[in-house]
Design an enzyme around this catalytic site. Sequence first.
Site, short mmCIF file in Angstrom:
data_model
loop_
_atom_site.label_atom_id
_atom_site.label_comp_id
_atom_site.label_asym_id
_atom_site.label_seq_id
_atom_site.Cartn_x
_atom_site.Cartn_y
_atom_site.Cartn_z
CG HIS A 228 -1.91 1.08 1.31
ND1 HIS A 228 -3.25 0.88 1.11
CD2 HIS A 228 -1.76 2.40 1.53
CE1 HIS A 228 -3.88 2.03 1.21
NE2 HIS A 228 -3.00 2.98 1.47
CD GLU A 232 -1.09 7.16 -2.45
OE1 GLU A 232 -1.88 6.23 -2.75
OE2 GLU A 232 -1.21 8.32 -2.87
CE LYS A 235 -1.87 5.75 -6.13
NZ LYS A 235 -3.11 6.45 -5.92
CG ASN A 236 1.60 10.68 -4.73
OD1 ASN A 236 0.77 11.50 -5.06
ND2 ASN A 236 1.41 9.84 -3.74
#
Length: 382
Positions: A228, A232, A235-236
Amino acid sequence: KCLSALLDKTSLYRPSPITVAQLIEFGKKRDEPTSYGFLHKELPIRISHMVKELHMLPDSLLQQHSVKLVKDMYLKTFEDLVAFDEDGMHDEQVLGKFTRRLQEIKRRHQTVVETMAEGILALRKDSRFDPSINYFLDRFYTSRIAIRVLISNHLVLFGTEEECPGHYGIIDPSLDVQDIVDDAASSAKHLCNYHYGDSPAVKINTFHQNGCHGDEVSVVYIASHLHHMVFELIKNALRASIENPHNGEIHPVHVLIIQGKRDISIKVSDRGNGIPMRLQDQLFDYHYSTAPEPDKDSRIPPLAGFGYGLPLSRLYARYLNGNIRLVSCEGYGTDAVIYLQNFSEDASEVLPLFNKTSQAKYQIGTMVQDWNVAGSLRPIWS
Ligand code: W6P
């Protein structure tokens, strides 16, 4: 009524944080009565602290339909759990019933994050955002993560949830960090390709402080939590890189995985132009997002969106005594680092306590600033 008196009484006990090392011991022993004995006491304590804290929210929020739903859910679960007592430990049938009850509870609370977020979002649209909401959500969601870890672990060990080979309950004693990063990078690239038609390269390197056995980095951890967080951050980084090409060239994202003595660090670096200093802290506020509000009905997850990704990821890290830090240089790029404990004895749950100090934090909205700066007539919290 009687339930609320029991809740008050229960909240006088402190939650008992455990370490990943202890979770593994639990997993090795596989003793259902012991687990029952711990959980039937501990879960009501953790829930009581959470419900007491819920009551500190401003009335405008407490009266939101979705917040009421969440509160009633926790009260129902509290009631379900206190029906089990110490004696049940020695009764095979009670043990089975407890495990099935936990399964039901886990299902009941599946959508809590979204339901709570709805309530907050509704409030945010029509009033000034109260900083104590961030404080509350950090503690509320941390508490939820912690409760779900205990429940999931019991269900894997004694219930119908599947245990991965080599795991102890939900803990992987030798989680290969690179495997997780490879997987998260691949998923994030897919998502980026879908939204932008292209995606930056992701280059992964590992470094071992005592690299005599090669550079493979492994950690004692919960695979889903690590995935997770890494997903995240990548992705950013992908989004920043693809939206900020330099002379038509998209810079790759670099991930460096480091095993030190005390820390495992996972650094995700992008050259996506960075974020100005004054916005950096806000990245960890709930519902702060640089992206436009995504389409709620789309079946494809948005690449960036509701503004929960970063704060929730940091909660996962902090929950087991780790952290996520961001260092950004505007005009260049961003380094985001996940820190984890290398020793499972140091990976202790970090749990919110409901006491006088935490109660005082909810009065923070009425405080005035104690640093002065020229030209700052804006109120402190805006
Ligand atoms: C950015 C903003 C951000 C947040 C988290 C991780 C990486 C990045 N890069 O520009």
